[in-house]
Design an enzyme around this catalytic site. Sequence first.
Site, short mmCIF file in Angstrom:
data_model
loop_
_atom_site.label_atom_id
_atom_site.label_comp_id
_atom_site.label_asym_id
_atom_site.label_seq_id
_atom_site.Cartn_x
_atom_site.Cartn_y
_atom_site.Cartn_z
N HIS A 178 -7.08 -4.19 9.51
CA HIS A 178 -8.17 -5.05 9.03
C HIS A 178 -9.02 -5.44 10.24
O HIS A 178 -9.06 -6.60 10.64
CB HIS A 178 -7.60 -6.31 8.37
CG HIS A 178 -6.92 -6.07 7.07
ND1 HIS A 178 -6.50 -7.10 6.25
CD2 HIS A 178 -6.57 -4.94 6.43
CE1 HIS A 178 -5.91 -6.60 5.16
NE2 HIS A 178 -5.93 -5.29 5.26
N GLU B 152 0.82 -1.22 0.00
CA GLU B 152 0.00 0.00 0.00
C GLU B 152 0.85 1.27 0.00
O GLU B 152 0.42 2.33 0.43
CB GLU B 152 -0.98 0.00 1.19
CG GLU B 152 -1.96 -1.14 1.23
CD GLU B 152 -2.89 -1.23 0.01
OE1 GLU B 152 -2.83 -0.35 -0.86
OE2 GLU B 152 -3.65 -2.21 -0.06
ZN LIG Z 1 -4.99 -4.23 3.70
#
Ligand SMILES: [Zn+2]
Length: 216
Positions: A95, A74
């Site tokens: 998450h 990311e």
């Molecule tokens: Zn993720």
Amino acid sequence: MYSYRKALIEGGKTLLHSGLTVETWGNLSLRDPESGLIYLTPSGMDYEICTEEDIVVLFPDGSISSGTRTPSVEKDLHIAVYRTRPEINAIIHTHPIYSTIFSCIGEQIPLFLDEAAQSLSAPVKVCPYALPGSKELAKACTNALSHGENACLLKSHGAVCIGRTQKEAFKAAKVLEMTAEIYWRIRAIGKMPDSLDPKDVAAMRHFALYNYGQQK
Ligand SMILES: [Zn+2]
């Protein structure tokens, strides 16, 4: 002397034991406001065994300044959020279970708790779906954080929380998950919470930014 690398290693361990993510999913970064350099966790490494040498340091354009590890997938999302929000210096991607329930059904989480007003500052939007690590996901995430929001949900994926410091970003991440769990429980008994008045939200946000805690 403050070490961004050390702070990230400690942040990774905190993330692992926070219950806000599982395994090596989730990632975090810090920006040095003086140099503009961005310190990011490596891709797919266990936070228990990460050392300061595993941290990847990026220039503001995303090119690598130092580090031999592959940065988090990311990376583009972190770079794009820092570009959009010059006043923030910490990002945590998690998450978490209850927040992810609402990310999966594409429903934003309203502002109905005082803690959420202070820490998250706005209803938590859900970004349209985009593949993990994609430029589209980075764009969707920055769109959802472009009006002073401190948290957003990535559709069918997880959460992104930000702050002026790592401590603030962690607080936002914990408050988001607490708010999501309470929202889920309220919905489970067939009710809806009352949203806070925007004037009260603005007053609490101002207090959180400038007055909260022990004054020197
Ligand atoms: Zn993720």
